[in-house]
Design a protein around this motif. Sequence first.
Motif, PDB file in Angstrom:
ATOM      1  N   PRO A   1     -22.968  14.935  15.213  1.00 46.48           N
ATOM      2  CA  PRO A   1     -22.380  16.212  15.659  1.00 46.48           C
ATOM      3  C   PRO A   1     -23.092  17.400  15.018  1.00 46.48           C
ATOM      4  N   PRO A   2     -22.968  18.589  15.620  1.00 47.41           N
ATOM      5  CA  PRO A   2     -23.540  19.794  14.998  1.00 47.41           C
ATOM      6  C   PRO A   2     -22.948  20.008  13.603  1.00 47.41           C
ATOM      7  N   GLY A   3     -23.784  20.397  12.670  1.00 46.97           N
ATOM      8  CA  GLY A   3     -23.310  20.644  11.316  1.00 46.97           C
ATOM      9  C   GLY A   3     -23.222  19.417  10.433  1.00 46.97           C
ATOM     10  N   HIS A   4     -23.588  18.262  10.962  1.00 47.45           N
ATOM     11  CA  HIS A   4     -23.564  17.041  10.150  1.00 47.45           C
ATOM     12  C   HIS A   4     -24.605  17.155   9.038  1.00 47.45           C
ATOM     13  N   PRO A   5     -24.333  16.635   7.838  1.00 47.62           N
ATOM     14  CA  PRO A   5     -25.295  16.746   6.719  1.00 47.62           C
ATOM     15  C   PRO A   5     -26.680  16.192   7.030  1.00 47.62           C
ATOM     16  N   LEU A   6     -26.781  15.226   7.957  1.00 46.30           N
ATOM     17  CA  LEU A   6     -28.087  14.647   8.268  1.00 46.30           C
ATOM     18  C   LEU A   6     -28.795  15.376   9.418  1.00 46.30           C
ATOM     19  N   ALA A   7     -28.145  16.322  10.046  1.00 43.74           N
ATOM     20  CA  ALA A   7     -28.681  16.957  11.255  1.00 43.74           C
ATOM     21  C   ALA A   7     -30.076  17.528  11.018  1.00 43.74           C
TER      22      ALA A   7
ATOM     23  N   PRO B   1     -33.636   7.147   5.724  1.00 47.35           N
ATOM     24  CA  PRO B   1     -33.752   5.686   5.664  1.00 47.35           C
ATOM     25  C   PRO B   1     -32.618   5.047   6.460  1.00 47.35           C
ATOM     26  N   ARG B   2     -32.927   3.893   7.019  1.00 52.03           N
ATOM     27  CA  ARG B   2     -31.902   3.240   7.841  1.00 52.03           C
ATOM     28  C   ARG B   2     -30.721   2.754   7.012  1.00 52.03           C
ATOM     29  N   ASP B   3     -30.857   2.682   5.690  1.00 50.69           N
ATOM     30  CA  ASP B   3     -29.738   2.192   4.884  1.00 50.69           C
ATOM     31  C   ASP B   3     -28.632   3.235   4.703  1.00 50.69           C
ATOM     32  N   VAL B   4     -28.731   4.399   5.407  1.00 45.40           N
ATOM     33  CA  VAL B   4     -27.597   5.322   5.435  1.00 45.40           C
ATOM     34  C   VAL B   4     -26.504   4.819   6.381  1.00 45.40           C
TER      35      VAL B   4
ATOM     36  N   ASP C   1     -22.784   3.933   5.558  1.00 45.55           N
ATOM     37  CA  ASP C   1     -21.902   5.033   5.174  1.00 45.55           C
ATOM     38  C   ASP C   1     -21.428   5.849   6.379  1.00 45.55           C
ATOM     39  N   LEU C   2     -21.828   5.456   7.588  1.00 39.60           N
ATOM     40  CA  LEU C   2     -21.514   6.234   8.783  1.00 39.60           C
ATOM     41  C   LEU C   2     -20.622   5.444   9.735  1.00 39.60           C
ATOM     42  N   ASP C   3     -19.853   6.166  10.536  1.00 43.56           N
ATOM     43  CA  ASP C   3     -19.065   5.535  11.598  1.00 43.56           C
ATOM     44  C   ASP C   3     -19.954   5.453  12.841  1.00 43.56           C
ATOM     45  N   VAL C   4     -20.597   4.296  13.029  1.00 41.64           N
ATOM     46  CA  VAL C   4     -21.541   4.114  14.132  1.00 41.64           C
ATOM     47  C   VAL C   4     -20.781   3.643  15.373  1.00 41.64           C
ATOM     48  N   LEU C   5     -20.861   4.403  16.453  1.00 38.11           N
ATOM     49  CA  LEU C   5     -20.214   4.058  17.715  1.00 38.11           C
ATOM     50  C   LEU C   5     -21.161   3.194  18.545  1.00 38.11           C
TER      51      LEU C   5
ATOM     52  N   GLY D   1     -26.703  -4.050   5.836  1.00 38.56           N
ATOM     53  CA  GLY D   1     -25.446  -4.350   5.175  1.00 38.56           C
ATOM     54  C   GLY D   1     -24.227  -3.663   5.731  1.00 38.56           C
ATOM     55  N   ALA D   2     -24.347  -3.016   6.901  1.00 37.55           N
ATOM     56  CA  ALA D   2     -23.180  -2.383   7.517  1.00 37.55           C
ATOM     57  C   ALA D   2     -22.299  -3.447   8.153  1.00 37.55           C
ATOM     58  N   ASP D   3     -21.009  -3.177   8.226  1.00 38.25           N
ATOM     59  CA  ASP D   3     -20.054  -4.123   8.791  1.00 38.25           C
ATOM     60  C   ASP D   3     -19.875  -3.835  10.272  1.00 38.25           C
TER      61      ASP D   3
END
Length: 311
Positions: free
Chosen positions: A177-183, A189-192, A195-199, A219-221
């Motif tokens: 989304p706009p304003g996201h810290p990673l924008a 790195p893909r290992d973020v 920590d994210l809600d991946v849809l 290592g994401a669930d």
Amino acid sequence: MSSRKTPSVAQLRAFAAVADHLHFRDAAAAIGTSQPALSGAVAALEETLDAQLVERTTRRVLITPLGERVADHARRVLASLHALTEEVEAARRPFTGPLHLGVIPTVAPYLLPAVLRLVRRGYPDLELHVHEERTSSLLEGLGSGRLDLLLLALPAGGTLPVREIPLFDEDFVLVVPPGHPLAGRTDVPRDVLPDLDVLLLEEGHCLRDQALDICRDVGADPAAATTRAAGLSTLVQLVAGGLGVTLLPATALDVEAGRGGGLAAVRFADPAPGRRVGLAFRAGSARSAEYERFAASLRQALRPLPVRIVD
């Protein structure tokens, strides 16, 4: 001389469709006939063979054990008949007559404009029919002879002997989304991902399986992704609504992110996760040489896209 009746091609085609879809309405739509006509053809086949092939209940269709064996034979007969007509057509003149092209939904909206331009300009005598379906359905259609050529993510998988022609590799891009810290970042790195809600897309999409593989690698669930969508357009709308982030193929970014109202793209650090897209067709097809030439032309047509062409 035996007086036993021989099943007709129409009967075999109808029954094979029912065995593939386990639903009379869906099977009728798949082969372009009405449901009553399909039901009549299946009943006629059972009468011809003097055997029950289908168990009809109010909720679902079941194929009997004998019916499963008959369905396997029917698929082989239909594939052989298709190969016969395909060989004759190819011998007459290349790039003429009908070509049934199957395309997965996560490729179709973004590559079809280039494919259609190529066919219109380079192969005006080719009668192109496009079928947008998920990978499993495309492979079923290729095996039964309903489809001739597939445009999909490689490897295609399945048990059907196919030949694959790679076209290009493309990266996955994280959409936030706009304003996201990673924008706007280009070195994430893909290992973020843990920590994210991946849809994700719903079950049955190969892009969902690829995204799950990426998540598992870091290592994401995957079980944490409870929100699922039927298509990429819905996914980006969910991201715009603040429900999470998602992965898009680079070829889909401009089209889909533009619909999301200022969504931001995040690029992964090398080596970025991605996928390979190419063509697949039945091994031993009489049109193999045509498909090779078509692939070479298609690579040139796709060079303007944000992909790495596989020569």
